[in-house]
Design a protein around this motif. Sequence first.
Motif, short mmCIF file in Angstrom:
data_model
loop_
_atom_site.label_atom_id
_atom_site.label_comp_id
_atom_site.label_asym_id
_atom_site.label_seq_id
_atom_site.Cartn_x
_atom_site.Cartn_y
_atom_site.Cartn_z
N GLY A 233 -5.39 2.10 -9.02
CA GLY A 233 -6.35 2.44 -7.97
C GLY A 233 -7.20 1.24 -7.58
O GLY A 233 -7.50 1.03 -6.40
N ALA A 234 -7.59 0.44 -8.58
CA ALA A 234 -8.39 -0.76 -8.30
C ALA A 234 -7.59 -1.76 -7.48
O ALA A 234 -8.11 -2.37 -6.53
CB ALA A 234 -8.84 -1.39 -9.62
N ARG A 235 -6.32 -1.93 -7.82
CA ARG A 235 -5.47 -2.85 -7.05
C ARG A 235 -5.26 -2.33 -5.64
O ARG A 235 -5.21 -3.10 -4.68
CB ARG A 235 -4.12 -3.04 -7.76
N GLN A 236 -5.13 -1.01 -5.51
CA GLN A 236 -4.95 -0.42 -4.19
C GLN A 236 -6.17 -0.67 -3.31
O GLN A 236 -6.04 -1.01 -2.13
CB GLN A 236 -4.69 1.08 -4.34
N ASN B 96 -5.70 5.51 -17.72
CA ASN B 96 -6.08 4.10 -17.66
C ASN B 96 -5.20 3.34 -16.68
O ASN B 96 -5.68 2.50 -15.90
CB ASN B 96 -6.00 3.46 -19.05
N THR B 97 -3.90 3.63 -16.72
CA THR B 97 -2.97 2.97 -15.80
C THR B 97 -3.25 3.38 -14.36
O THR B 97 -3.22 2.55 -13.44
CB THR B 97 -1.52 3.32 -16.18
N LEU C 220 0.83 -1.21 0.00
CA LEU C 220 0.00 0.00 0.00
C LEU C 220 0.86 1.26 0.00
O LEU C 220 0.54 2.24 -0.68
CB LEU C 220 -0.92 0.00 1.22
N SER C 221 1.95 1.22 0.74
CA SER C 221 2.87 2.36 0.76
C SER C 221 3.45 2.59 -0.64
O SER C 221 3.52 3.72 -1.12
CB SER C 221 3.99 2.10 1.77
N ALA D 4 -2.54 -10.48 -9.80
CA ALA D 4 -3.30 -9.84 -8.72
C ALA D 4 -2.38 -9.33 -7.61
O ALA D 4 -2.72 -8.38 -6.92
CB ALA D 4 -4.31 -10.83 -8.14
N ASP D 5 -1.22 -9.96 -7.44
CA ASP D 5 -0.31 -9.56 -6.37
C ASP D 5 0.70 -8.50 -6.81
O ASP D 5 1.55 -8.09 -6.03
CB ASP D 5 0.46 -10.79 -5.85
N THR D 6 0.63 -8.06 -8.08
CA THR D 6 1.56 -7.05 -8.58
C THR D 6 1.21 -5.69 -8.01
O THR D 6 0.06 -5.26 -8.06
CB THR D 6 1.52 -6.99 -10.12
#
Length: 447
Positions: free
Chosen positions: A382-385, A376-377, A71-72, A310-312
């Motif tokens: 943001g979705a992964r965050q 887009n990136t 998250l950081s 998913a873990d990237t």
Amino acid sequence: MSIRVSSNQMVYGYQKQLNDANTRQTKLLEQGDGSKLHRPSDNSVDYSKYLRYTVSENENVQYQDNVSTALSWMKTSDAALVNMTSIQTTFKEKTVAAANSTNNASDMAAIAKEMMAEIQELVSLGNTMQGDSYVFGGQKDLTKPFIMSTKEVERGLAKTLEENQAAFFSGDGAVDGSGSMKQMLTLTGDDGNTYYLNTKNGKIYTQEFVEEGYKDKIASESRTQVKDGDEIGTISGFDPAQSGTAKVADYFTNTGQLTTAGEGFSTGITVDGKTVTLKFATIKQQIVTYHGDDKGISMVKKNGTTEPVADTVNVTGPEIFGTDIFDDSASGNKASGSAMLNQMLTVRAQVESSNHKWLSKDGQTVADAAHSTTVNTETKLGARQQLYQSVQTMLDNQNEIITADITKVSSTDVAKLAVQLMQEQTIYNMSLSLGGRILPQSLADYL
């Protein structure tokens, strides 16, 4: 008949009972540290549960550390991307302003200077660090990813298609894997005219047809896509879909710089009964090179199967700045990681040369594409965050449950322990008192 009991046997029995009482008391005293489990023999079933819960707790702590670090990392990346998109929005506005033909040379020079400052800021943001790591460098996170050249080079000039143009020409040999064609290469003829090359099949179109004429085909023939015969010529053997044929990589680097082969390239076509010699159009500009890679950095957030995507937690140069005709999958080059930056430098060079016509069409399309790619990136990151934030909440809840299980299976019941200690202390004291009165008399009677 009397039974004689030896003094040794009596003493041994008494000592054993006294030692057992002392052992029980000692074990109870051990629990004064808050734990009732100090060795497997204390309670084998509970100790087995305790070990399993402890392993789960250690895993949970590790995942919490991973998620916190992730998250950081993503917050740092997201902050940089937000600033990038803001700069690109301003860049778009300046491109629109520069397209106004009322601007004089002094105005255009001032706009070009502002644009260069914005591009330099984008490069600086691309080199954002988290600790001693570059967040946008991929797995080469210790290498500075973005570097702008000090010298200007001859870069190929791409024709960036608008949405309607792209839809029309995408039926013409689109083999870039996305099912669409976004750019063509600009050619200049010795007749002073401009032509465009579809690098996916070698077909050449006039500037008039690509920019306006295709609309007449749509209106008069009720068709939505280009077809054979719309071109005015073809470069023989230019078909990236087939091995051994020409590709963009034969004439340009992945940053669009013209190679020696590109400098020597020329082809002849017949236009209105006359032979016209075509060469690649170029523009003199600086370029940005990317020195990271396109590999993800994974921080596992939960047990189970590995999920690399998913873990990237990072985003790389190719994701932020996309690809163009010089480094897409059909070009034969590997992704440069700086395509949109170099396209923006092209816009800036066109502003400096006061090319209002190009800016009014291609320039604004390029600025839009650069902004859209980064947005887009940013959205994906943001979705992964958000996913990691949800996992963080889940891990916190799991930790509370695991901690409660450990407490339940291993912690001392203080009230119960106090009662047991008093009981054992009383028994021990009574044993000492009884032994002091009985043993000497028994021994005396025996003797």
